[in-house]
Design a protein around this motif. Structure first.
Motif, PDB file in Angstrom:
ATOM      1  N   ILE A   1       0.845  -1.189   0.000  1.00 40.22           N
ATOM      2  CA  ILE A   1       0.000   0.000   0.000  1.00 40.22           C
ATOM      3  C   ILE A   1       0.884   1.243   0.000  1.00 40.22           C
ATOM      4  O   ILE A   1       2.067   1.181   0.330  1.00 40.22           O
ATOM      5  CB  ILE A   1      -0.946   0.040   1.218  1.00 40.22           C
ATOM      6  CG1 ILE A   1      -0.139   0.046   2.522  1.00 40.22           C
ATOM      7  CG2 ILE A   1      -1.920  -1.133   1.184  1.00 40.22           C
ATOM      8  CD1 ILE A   1      -0.977   0.266   3.767  1.00 40.22           C
ATOM      9  N   ASN A   2       0.285   2.361  -0.367  1.00 45.07           N
ATOM     10  CA  ASN A   2       0.994   3.637  -0.370  1.00 45.07           C
ATOM     11  C   ASN A   2       0.640   4.438   0.876  1.00 45.07           C
ATOM     12  O   ASN A   2      -0.539   4.607   1.196  1.00 45.07           O
ATOM     13  CB  ASN A   2       0.632   4.439  -1.621  1.00 45.07           C
ATOM     14  CG  ASN A   2       1.087   3.772  -2.903  1.00 45.07           C
ATOM     15  OD1 ASN A   2       2.242   3.385  -3.022  1.00 45.07           O
ATOM     16  ND2 ASN A   2       0.170   3.615  -3.851  1.00 45.07           N
ATOM     17  N   PHE A   3       1.646   4.914   1.574  1.00 48.02           N
ATOM     18  CA  PHE A   3       1.427   5.786   2.723  1.00 48.02           C
ATOM     19  C   PHE A   3       2.638   6.692   2.893  1.00 48.02           C
ATOM     20  O   PHE A   3       3.732   6.381   2.405  1.00 48.02           O
ATOM     21  CB  PHE A   3       1.169   4.977   3.999  1.00 48.02           C
ATOM     22  CG  PHE A   3       2.316   4.115   4.454  1.00 48.02           C
ATOM     23  CD1 PHE A   3       3.235   4.576   5.395  1.00 48.02           C
ATOM     24  CD2 PHE A   3       2.480   2.821   3.959  1.00 48.02           C
ATOM     25  CE1 PHE A   3       4.288   3.778   5.825  1.00 48.02           C
ATOM     26  CE2 PHE A   3       3.532   2.017   4.386  1.00 48.02           C
ATOM     27  CZ  PHE A   3       4.442   2.497   5.318  1.00 48.02           C
ATOM     28  N   LYS A   4       2.440   7.798   3.559  1.00 42.95           N
ATOM     29  CA  LYS A   4       3.511   8.757   3.803  1.00 42.95           C
ATOM     30  C   LYS A   4       3.952   8.687   5.259  1.00 42.95           C
ATOM     31  O   LYS A   4       3.156   8.377   6.142  1.00 42.95           O
ATOM     32  CB  LYS A   4       3.045  10.181   3.470  1.00 42.95           C
ATOM     33  CG  LYS A   4       2.705  10.412   2.011  1.00 42.95           C
ATOM     34  CD  LYS A   4       2.253  11.848   1.793  1.00 42.95           C
ATOM     35  CE  LYS A   4       1.905  12.100   0.329  1.00 42.95           C
ATOM     36  NZ  LYS A   4       1.411  13.496   0.110  1.00 42.95           N
ATOM     37  N   VAL A   5       5.211   8.986   5.487  1.00 43.45           N
ATOM     38  CA  VAL A   5       5.745   9.067   6.841  1.00 43.45           C
ATOM     39  C   VAL A   5       6.362  10.453   7.015  1.00 43.45           C
ATOM     40  O   VAL A   5       7.218  10.860   6.222  1.00 43.45           O
ATOM     41  CB  VAL A   5       6.822   7.991   7.108  1.00 43.45           C
ATOM     42  CG1 VAL A   5       7.384   8.145   8.519  1.00 43.45           C
ATOM     43  CG2 VAL A   5       6.238   6.594   6.915  1.00 43.45           C
ATOM     44  N   ILE A   6       5.904  11.161   8.030  1.00 42.63           N
ATOM     45  CA  ILE A   6       6.444  12.486   8.348  1.00 42.63           C
ATOM     46  C   ILE A   6       6.962  12.454   9.779  1.00 42.63           C
ATOM     47  O   ILE A   6       6.229  12.098  10.706  1.00 42.63           O
ATOM     48  CB  ILE A   6       5.369  13.578   8.220  1.00 42.63           C
ATOM     49  CG1 ILE A   6       4.843  13.639   6.786  1.00 42.63           C
ATOM     50  CG2 ILE A   6       5.938  14.940   8.631  1.00 42.63           C
ATOM     51  CD1 ILE A   6       3.694  14.619   6.589  1.00 42.63           C
ATOM     52  N   ALA A   7       8.219  12.781   9.957  1.00 41.05           N
ATOM     53  CA  ALA A   7       8.813  12.813  11.298  1.00 41.05           C
ATOM     54  C   ALA A   7       8.485  14.154  11.958  1.00 41.05           C
ATOM     55  O   ALA A   7       8.598  15.210  11.340  1.00 41.05           O
ATOM     56  CB  ALA A   7      10.321  12.637  11.208  1.00 41.05           C
ATOM     57  N   VAL A   8       8.057  14.079  13.220  1.00 44.12           N
ATOM     58  CA  VAL A   8       7.735  15.298  13.972  1.00 44.12           C
ATOM     59  C   VAL A   8       8.400  15.221  15.335  1.00 44.12           C
ATOM     60  O   VAL A   8       8.224  14.248  16.075  1.00 44.12           O
ATOM     61  CB  VAL A   8       6.212  15.477  14.137  1.00 44.12           C
ATOM     62  CG1 VAL A   8       5.907  16.652  15.075  1.00 44.12           C
ATOM     63  CG2 VAL A   8       5.547  15.706  12.784  1.00 44.12           C
TER      64      VAL A   8
END
Length: 297
Positions: A66-73
């Motif tokens: 699947i396609n998903f985004k990861v954003i570090a915070v």
């Protein structure tokens, strides 16, 4: 995006990477943690666990069906001495999308907690509220936290011993206001493996004692207890965690979750044979004629 794997890994290191990724992948599958199109906000504290979680999520992102985004915070809580340059430099070096969020919760905690008392509880609540709000503002659909199996088992015992509640950190949680979903992809990972992983990955660890607060003594005691149990009986922590996934409400005592008051016998159905039910009464002072169908019991 840059590949996070360190080159020329040993056989044991490669096995550990595969084990951790397999465990994270299974936890994600079992609890449907990440879905098509998700924007996963990975909360990075600067500790070994959140670094490991980010590393593994980005690696899985490349191979997932699947396609998903990861954003570090990272939430910069304005603790004195916090090395503000470390995380941006790390994220930039690996081309990881990130935000550094400034929120002076340090001053709030210091104003409300007496000197010498642990600040971790209030600090955690303030941090959680800020992360929940920020997740909405950037359109994140999941908030990933770096808690692992040991954390979850420790928390269950802490709640039992000091809060008289049987609860822990769930692998997946819908916030009370239903506006955010928290996931814990490391739920099936042991802390000992994450320490090894962090050591050879050489993550730029930022200590969590800059505020002067020491880890909660109660948690330290529970951790020591579990460490001792696990040393005496390897696999004990895993067994306890599995029990958290295999709950029998009728075998506990919560009247809010199971209707003990209205339990009634029903002997109208065909009786199944019990194991070892063919007993023989050798002596009695009971007049069986006083009982109805006593011979059929």
């Amino acid at each position: 995006m840059a590949v996070l794997d360190t080159p020329k890994l040993s056989t044991n290191q490669n096995k550990l990477i595969k084990k951790l990724r397999r465990n994270v992948g299974k936890a994600i599958f079992d609890y449907n943690m990440i879905e098509e199109g998700d924007v996963v906000m990975a909360a990075i504290s600067g500790g070994k666990d959140s670094f490991a979680m980010l590393d593994i999520l980005i690696a899985l992102q490349k191979s997932a069906p699947i396609n998903f985004k990861v954003i570090a915070v990272n939430l910069d809580q304005k603790q004195p001495g916090f090395p503000e340059h470390i995380l941006p430099e790390y994220f930039e070096s690996l081309d990881i999308p990130y935000y550094i969020v400034d929120k002076d919760t340090y001053s709030v905690v210091k104003a409300k907690i007496d000197e010498g008392k642990t600040t971790c509880g209030l600090c955690s609540r303030l941090r959680r509220g800020t992360l929940y709000s920020f997740a909405e503002s950037i359109g994140a659909t999941k908030i990933a936290l770096g808690h692992h199996m040991d954390d979850m088992v420790e928390t269950m015992f802490l709640n039992m011993f000091f809060g008289s509640k049987m609860k822990s950190m769930p692998p997946k949680l819908l916030s009370d206001d239903k506006r955010n979903i928290v996931i814990r992809p490391l739920a099936y990972c042991r802390e000992s493996d994450l320490i090894k992983f962090s050591n050879f990955k050489e993550f730029p660890i930022i200590p969590c004692n800059l505020c002067g607060s020491q880890e909660n003594l109660q948690r330290q005691n529970v951790k020591a207890m579990l460490t001792d149990w696990d040393a005496q009986t390897p696999g004990r922590v895993e067994a306890i965690f599995k029990s958290m996934k295999n709950v029998s409400l009728s075998q506990l005592a919560d009247t809010n979750l199971f209707d003990f008051q209205n339990l009634k016998i029903d002997r109208s159905t065909e009786k199944e044979e019990y194991e070892f039910e063919k007993e023989h009464v050798s002596s009695s002072n009971i007049d069986e004629s006083l009982y109805i169908n006593v011979t059929n019991i």
